[in-house]
Design an enzyme around this catalytic site. Sequence first.
Site, short mmCIF file in Angstrom:
data_model
loop_
_atom_site.label_atom_id
_atom_site.label_comp_id
_atom_site.label_asym_id
_atom_site.label_seq_id
_atom_site.Cartn_x
_atom_site.Cartn_y
_atom_site.Cartn_z
N HIS A 17 25.78 -35.69 -8.99
CA HIS A 17 24.74 -34.74 -8.60
C HIS A 17 25.02 -34.21 -7.19
O HIS A 17 24.91 -33.01 -6.92
CB HIS A 17 23.36 -35.41 -8.55
CG HIS A 17 22.83 -35.88 -9.87
ND1 HIS A 17 22.43 -37.18 -10.09
CD2 HIS A 17 22.58 -35.22 -11.03
CE1 HIS A 17 21.97 -37.31 -11.32
NE2 HIS A 17 22.06 -36.14 -11.92
N LYS A 41 12.86 -39.20 -21.64
CA LYS A 41 13.46 -40.34 -20.94
C LYS A 41 12.40 -41.16 -20.24
O LYS A 41 11.48 -40.61 -19.64
CB LYS A 41 14.46 -39.84 -19.89
CG LYS A 41 15.64 -39.07 -20.46
CD LYS A 41 16.58 -38.63 -19.35
CE LYS A 41 17.73 -37.80 -19.88
NZ LYS A 41 18.56 -37.26 -18.79
N ARG A 90 29.47 -31.74 -17.98
CA ARG A 90 30.54 -32.75 -18.00
C ARG A 90 31.26 -32.68 -19.32
O ARG A 90 32.07 -31.83 -19.55
CB ARG A 90 29.94 -34.16 -17.79
CG ARG A 90 29.48 -34.44 -16.38
CD ARG A 90 28.46 -35.54 -16.33
NE ARG A 90 27.25 -35.14 -17.06
CZ ARG A 90 26.15 -35.87 -17.19
NH1 ARG A 90 26.12 -37.07 -16.68
NH2 ARG A 90 25.10 -35.42 -17.84
N SER A 128 23.52 -40.84 -14.60
CA SER A 128 22.47 -41.75 -14.12
C SER A 128 22.31 -42.92 -15.08
O SER A 128 22.12 -44.07 -14.67
CB SER A 128 21.14 -41.02 -14.00
OG SER A 128 21.23 -39.98 -13.06
P1 ADP Z 1 18.22 -34.11 -16.99
O1 ADP Z 1 17.40 -35.28 -17.45
O2 ADP Z 1 17.40 -32.88 -16.71
O3 ADP Z 1 19.45 -33.82 -17.81
P2 ADP Z 1 19.93 -35.35 -14.97
O4 ADP Z 1 19.49 -35.88 -13.65
O5 ADP Z 1 20.49 -36.32 -15.95
O6 ADP Z 1 18.69 -34.55 -15.51
O7 ADP Z 1 21.01 -34.20 -14.71
C1 ADP Z 1 20.69 -33.04 -14.02
C2 ADP Z 1 21.85 -32.06 -14.18
O8 ADP Z 1 22.98 -32.57 -13.48
C3 ADP Z 1 22.30 -31.84 -15.63
O9 ADP Z 1 22.64 -30.46 -15.80
C4 ADP Z 1 23.53 -32.72 -15.76
O10 ADP Z 1 24.42 -32.21 -16.72
C5 ADP Z 1 24.10 -32.59 -14.34
N1 ADP Z 1 24.95 -33.72 -13.98
C6 ADP Z 1 24.65 -35.03 -14.01
N2 ADP Z 1 25.70 -35.79 -13.63
C7 ADP Z 1 26.72 -34.93 -13.36
C8 ADP Z 1 28.09 -35.08 -12.96
N3 ADP Z 1 28.63 -36.26 -12.80
N4 ADP Z 1 28.83 -33.94 -12.78
C9 ADP Z 1 28.26 -32.73 -13.00
N5 ADP Z 1 27.00 -32.51 -13.39
C10 ADP Z 1 26.23 -33.60 -13.58
#
Ligand code: ADP
Length: 162
Positions: A17, A41, A90, A128
């Site tokens: 992130h 979630k 990803r 995460s």
């Molecule tokens: P959500 O529950 O809305 O998907 P996340 O916190 O899991 O929220 O992810 C927020 C955004 O960040 C999503 O678009 C996800 O694909 C992106 N993201 C998460 N981890 C990575 C990473 N390692 N590299 C690039 N983008 C990421």
Amino acid sequence: MKRAIYPGSFDPVTYGHLNLIERGSKLVDEFLVVIFNNPNKKPMFTVEERLAMLKEATAGIPNVVVDSCGGLLNEYAKSKNCRLLVRGLRFYQDFEYEFQRALLLKKVDPELETAFFMTEDKYSYLSSSAVRELALFGGDISQMVPPCVEKMIKAKNIITLK
Ligand code: ADP
């Protein structure tokens, strides 16, 4: 003022992130990182905890603003006079989910654009949920999250395992 919103669960925020936040914040005047609760979630951290960890992790980037919202993303964007959303991609499963999500948002608000940042390969494995899982079994997460997050996860795991 050019603004972008990066919405997500950030449960917890990872170096993946943060890489996206660093890259995105260079392209706009103000980069809003906004915690939205994903109803699918069950979060490990409360919104307050996630706000605190995001604020600490992004403290060095002056044009980043951390916020949370319990309502609709398109209404939040309108209230901030912002028409640009940022999401990350990803592996291929992300494409399917993000594609559907972006199309739905476009239906809800055609003025709102979603832009995608491709992950950097060194973070492509990072999520995460992987961090949460690894931490639960005592794995080393120091390469995945900033120290402030690692500390909070350790404290949380001790509490939940009691
Ligand atoms: P959500 O529950 O809305 O998907 P996340 O916190 O899991 O929220 O992810 C927020 C955004 O960040 C999503 O678009 C996800 O694909 C992106 N993201 C998460 N981890 C990575 C990473 N390692 N590299 C690039 N983008 C990421």
